[in-house]
Design a protein around this motif. Structure first.
Motif, mmCIF file in Angstrom:
data_model
loop_
_atom_site.group_PDB
_atom_site.id
_atom_site.type_symbol
_atom_site.label_atom_id
_atom_site.label_comp_id
_atom_site.label_asym_id
_atom_site.label_seq_id
_atom_site.Cartn_x
_atom_site.Cartn_y
_atom_site.Cartn_z
ATOM 1 N N THR A 124 0.825 -1.210 0.000
ATOM 2 C CA THR A 124 0.000 0.000 0.000
ATOM 3 C C THR A 124 0.856 1.256 0.000
ATOM 4 O OG1 THR A 124 -1.783 -1.156 1.164
ATOM 5 C CG2 THR A 124 -1.819 1.254 1.234
ATOM 6 N N VAL A 127 2.031 1.715 -3.582
ATOM 7 C CA VAL A 127 0.930 2.146 -4.446
ATOM 8 C C VAL A 127 0.545 3.590 -4.147
ATOM 9 C CG1 VAL A 127 -1.523 1.791 -4.945
ATOM 10 C CG2 VAL A 127 0.015 -0.171 -4.817
ATOM 11 N N LEU A 143 2.380 0.196 -11.871
ATOM 12 C CA LEU A 143 3.221 -0.570 -10.959
ATOM 13 C C LEU A 143 3.356 -1.991 -11.475
ATOM 14 C CD1 LEU A 143 4.766 -0.919 -8.285
ATOM 15 C CD2 LEU A 143 2.567 -1.512 -7.213
ATOM 16 N N THR A 145 4.300 -5.721 -10.710
ATOM 17 C CA THR A 145 4.332 -6.556 -9.515
ATOM 18 C C THR A 145 4.178 -8.013 -9.896
ATOM 19 O OG1 THR A 145 3.413 -6.790 -7.285
ATOM 20 C CG2 THR A 145 1.844 -6.397 -9.066
ATOM 21 N N ALA A 158 -4.727 -1.440 -5.330
ATOM 22 C CA ALA A 158 -4.372 -0.595 -6.461
ATOM 23 C C ALA A 158 -5.572 0.202 -6.964
ATOM 24 C CB ALA A 158 -3.792 -1.448 -7.585
ATOM 25 N N TYR A 161 -6.408 3.369 -5.078
ATOM 26 C CA TYR A 161 -5.573 4.539 -5.363
ATOM 27 C C TYR A 161 -5.487 4.846 -6.862
ATOM 28 C CZ TYR A 161 -4.121 4.343 -0.497
ATOM 29 O OH TYR A 161 -4.119 4.360 0.887
ATOM 30 N N VAL A 163 -4.279 3.145 -9.359
ATOM 31 C CA VAL A 163 -2.984 2.800 -9.952
ATOM 32 C C VAL A 163 -3.144 1.498 -10.740
ATOM 33 C CG1 VAL A 163 -0.605 2.072 -9.470
ATOM 34 C CG2 VAL A 163 -1.615 3.984 -8.206
ATOM 35 N N LEU A 165 -1.913 -1.926 -12.569
ATOM 36 C CA LEU A 165 -0.884 -2.919 -12.305
ATOM 37 C C LEU A 165 -0.475 -3.640 -13.584
ATOM 38 C CD1 LEU A 165 -2.295 -4.606 -9.052
ATOM 39 C CD2 LEU A 165 -0.629 -2.736 -9.225
#
Length: 246
Positions: A124, A127, A143, A145, A158, A161, A163, A165
């Motif tokens: 977290t 992120v 991001l 991952t 994710a 926020y 974001v 992945l």
């Protein structure tokens, strides 16, 4: 499937890997940001090389661990980790801005990458830091991952926020039956021949199961496939994988 590689991992006069030979063969370059490897000149040269070959650029930040190549566990407060990420990503982003090429994503390195797979609070923090960096950016940072069998929790974090992945599989690493990477502390963590690496890479690319260290079958859907630049077989493996995926 996209092909990525950890690059820019020299430091000063010390060189690692054949970045100039690998770069034309990949889609994404994860460029070290100085905390586990890399320096200002290496970062700049890596960005220029990626730009010349139309390769997407990602920041590859780590714990501050040059001596251990970023592969040793370290512990920091959330605020300290945020500052470390901002420092490293910001440096590479500035070079990208000056070279007129976008920074596209962030892939944490080594022990930090592994730790955030085990610790939702740490995930977290990463992120949330990217979300802060994405405010006002025309191209938000994604991001990268680890591709997992169970990914609902990280996707929920994710999404909270906003974001995006990128799920990553590893062509040259052995997996445990849980879907986690086998620790480098143990035997058999790294695949050693181009044949082994290419076979696993093609299984990922075809959406097939791979064999875990104990011989089980695991299925890990992924968006991008990594070959480590510090693997002695990296160039041969990337050439073979690119030929098969083309």
């Amino acid at each position: 499937m996209l092909l990525n590689c950890d690059l820019g991992e020299g430091f000063g006069v010390w060189k690692m890997g054949d970045d100039s030979a690998v770069m034309p063969l990949i889609d994404q370059a994860n460029i070290a940001c100085g905390f586990h490897a890399g320096d200002f000149a290496t970062m700049q040269n890596s960005v220029r090389l990626a730009k010349a070959h139309g390769v997407m650029i990602g920041a590859h930040p780590s714990y501050p661990d040059l001596y251990g190549f970023g592969r040793r566990d370290m512990h920091f407060s959330a605020d300290e980790l945020r500052a470390q990420l901002l420092y490293q990503i910001g440096a590479l982003d500035a070079i990208c801005h000056a070279e007129q090429v976008p920074l596209a994503y962030v892939k944490p390195h080594g022990a930090l990458y592994n730790a955030m797979q085990r610790d939702d609070e740490l995930f977290t923090v990463v992120v949330r830091t990217l979300a802060e960096l994405n405010r006002g950016r025309p191209q938000p940072l994604k991001l990268m991952t680890l591709a997992k069998m169970q990914r609902g929790e990280v996707m929920e974090i994710a999404a909270q926020y906003d974001v995006d992945l990128l799920f990553e599989a590893f062509a040259d690493r052995r997996y445990e039956s849980s879907g986690q990477l086998r620790s480098r502390q143990f035997e058999g963590a790294v695949l050693e021949t181009p044949e082994q690496i290419v076979a696993q890479a093609l299984a990922f690319a075809r959406g097939e199961s791979i064999s875990s260290y104990d011989g089980g079958a695991i299925l890990l859907p992924a968006d991008t496939l990594c070959v480590h630049g510090d693997n002695p077989q990296a160039l041969a493996a990337v050439k073979a994988i690119r030929a098969e995926l083309s």
